[in-house]
Write a protein that holds these residues in place. Structure first.
Motif, short mmCIF file in Angstrom:
data_model
loop_
_atom_site.label_atom_id
_atom_site.label_comp_id
_atom_site.label_asym_id
_atom_site.label_seq_id
_atom_site.Cartn_x
_atom_site.Cartn_y
_atom_site.Cartn_z
N ASP A 84 2.91 10.28 -7.27
CA ASP A 84 3.73 10.63 -8.58
C ASP A 84 2.71 10.70 -9.65
OD1 ASP A 84 5.94 10.36 -6.86
OD2 ASP A 84 6.63 8.26 -7.68
N ASP A 85 1.58 9.86 -9.80
CA ASP A 85 0.64 10.17 -10.78
C ASP A 85 -0.04 11.47 -10.60
OD1 ASP A 85 1.48 7.62 -11.90
OD2 ASP A 85 -0.16 6.60 -11.25
N LEU A 86 -0.66 11.68 -9.44
CA LEU A 86 -1.22 12.78 -9.06
C LEU A 86 -0.39 14.13 -9.46
CD1 LEU A 86 -3.72 14.12 -8.25
CD2 LEU A 86 -2.88 13.97 -5.75
N ALA A 87 0.93 14.22 -8.92
CA ALA A 87 1.71 15.37 -9.27
C ALA A 87 1.93 15.62 -10.62
CB ALA A 87 3.25 15.21 -8.48
N GLU A 88 2.11 14.30 -11.63
CA GLU A 88 2.19 14.35 -12.89
C GLU A 88 0.99 15.04 -13.55
OE1 GLU A 88 3.76 14.29 -16.74
OE2 GLU A 88 4.78 14.54 -14.76
N SER A 89 -0.34 14.55 -13.13
CA SER A 89 -1.55 14.98 -13.63
C SER A 89 -1.56 16.45 -13.40
CB SER A 89 -2.67 14.21 -13.09
OG SER A 89 -2.56 12.79 -13.55
N ARG A 90 -1.41 16.79 -12.25
CA ARG A 90 -1.19 18.33 -11.83
C ARG A 90 -0.55 19.31 -12.48
NH1 ARG A 90 -1.87 17.82 -5.60
NH2 ARG A 90 -4.03 17.42 -5.09
N ARG A 91 0.61 18.89 -13.15
CA ARG A 91 1.46 19.54 -13.86
C ARG A 91 0.99 19.53 -15.11
NH1 ARG A 91 4.78 18.78 -17.82
NH2 ARG A 91 4.75 16.53 -17.65
N VAL A 92 0.58 18.54 -15.91
CA VAL A 92 -0.11 18.55 -17.10
C VAL A 92 -1.25 19.59 -17.09
CG1 VAL A 92 -1.35 16.97 -18.78
CG2 VAL A 92 0.84 16.14 -17.62
N ALA A 93 -1.82 19.43 -16.03
CA ALA A 93 -3.10 20.39 -16.00
C ALA A 93 -2.66 21.84 -15.96
CB ALA A 93 -4.02 20.09 -14.95
N GLU A 94 -1.93 22.03 -15.15
CA GLU A 94 -1.30 23.52 -15.29
C GLU A 94 -0.74 23.94 -16.18
OE1 GLU A 94 -0.48 27.02 -13.79
OE2 GLU A 94 -1.52 25.55 -12.61
N GLU A 95 0.03 23.04 -17.24
CA GLU A 95 0.57 23.45 -18.56
C GLU A 95 -0.62 23.41 -19.45
OE1 GLU A 95 2.89 20.44 -19.86
OE2 GLU A 95 4.55 20.65 -18.46
N LEU B 73 0.87 -1.42 -0.13
CA LEU B 73 -0.14 -0.19 -0.03
C LEU B 73 0.73 1.14 0.10
CD1 LEU B 73 -2.93 -0.93 2.49
CD2 LEU B 73 -3.03 -0.74 -0.08
N GLU B 74 2.20 1.04 0.70
CA GLU B 74 3.05 2.21 0.62
C GLU B 74 3.57 2.68 -0.69
OE1 GLU B 74 5.45 1.53 3.78
OE2 GLU B 74 4.22 2.56 5.41
N ARG B 75 3.83 1.56 -1.34
CA ARG B 75 4.33 1.53 -2.61
C ARG B 75 3.27 2.30 -3.49
NH1 ARG B 75 6.29 -3.24 -1.19
NH2 ARG B 75 5.10 -4.43 -2.63
N ARG B 76 2.00 1.60 -3.61
CA ARG B 76 0.95 2.07 -4.40
C ARG B 76 0.55 3.54 -4.12
NH1 ARG B 76 -0.58 2.16 -9.18
NH2 ARG B 76 -2.92 2.10 -9.43
N ILE B 77 0.76 4.02 -2.73
CA ILE B 77 0.40 5.27 -2.52
C ILE B 77 1.40 6.45 -3.18
CG2 ILE B 77 0.35 7.10 -0.54
CD1 ILE B 77 -0.92 4.96 1.13
N GLY B 78 2.74 5.84 -3.14
CA GLY B 78 3.82 6.22 -3.93
C GLY B 78 3.25 6.66 -5.31
N GLU B 79 3.16 5.65 -5.67
CA GLU B 79 2.78 5.90 -7.20
C GLU B 79 1.65 6.76 -7.64
OE1 GLU B 79 2.09 1.54 -8.35
OE2 GLU B 79 3.99 1.04 -8.15
N LEU B 80 0.64 6.53 -6.76
CA LEU B 80 -0.34 7.46 -7.07
C LEU B 80 -0.09 8.87 -6.82
CD1 LEU B 80 -3.20 5.14 -5.69
CD2 LEU B 80 -2.85 5.63 -8.06
#
Length: 174
Positions: A94-105, A85-92
């Protein structure tokens, strides 16, 4: 590797038999490295162990994985679950941060496009004003030319005063 009987199913059939989504069925087959082959209709077939199909008869919410799919095969204790679960939370995360970056762009690109469109609209308005001013100046120039031509015609048609006629005669005589 698998021991025992298997049944060859499409991802859709496998999803229905296991009461999961087709995407979950693909991930499950990939995670367990179940053999795949093309079917006669061109769709992929997966060798699903009969044992796995028998364990899935209890109803579950669509799109959820059972404990056997979530936990690593090596150990099914709380620490393994927490680690997963900790690994999966880390992956999610990272995915959320990437999605936020893409949305900001995307927001920045949309803002830039709106600014460019507004600039074009202003330029088009300025061009309309300039076109109207040029047309007005051309009309005024035509009026001035007409007035000039009228005055030139008046000057050429006026009678010559007697002094100019006399001086013209004297110049010709000399």
């Amino acid at each position: 590797m698998m021991d025992g009987a298997t049944r060859w199913l499409t991802y859709d059939d496998m999803a229905e038999a296991l009461n999961i989504t087709p995407d979950s069925a693909r991930r499950l087959a990939t995670r367990h490295k179940w053999p795949r082959r093309p079917g006669n209709d061109g769709r992929a077939l997966v060798a699903v162990p009969e044992e796995r199909l028998e364990r899935s008869h209890e109803p579950r919410a669509e799109g959820t994985d059972d404990e056997a799919d979530i936990l690593p095969e090596a150990g099914r204790d709380a620490r393994a679950l927490i680690g997963y679960l900790e690994r999966r939370i880390g992956e999610l995360t990272d995915d959320l941060a990437e999605s936020r970056r893409v949305a900001e762009e995307a927001r920045n690109e949309a803002r830039d496009a709106r600014i460019a469109a507004e600039a074009l609209r202003v330029q088009a308005g300025q061009a309309d004003v300039l076109t109207a001013l040029v047309a007005a100046e051309r009309a005024h120039l035509c009026e001035v030319r007409v007035e000039r031509d009228r005055l030139v015609a008046l000057l050429t048609q006026r009678p010559t005063p007697w002094i100019e006629r006399l001086s013209g005669l004297l110049r010709k005589a000399a």
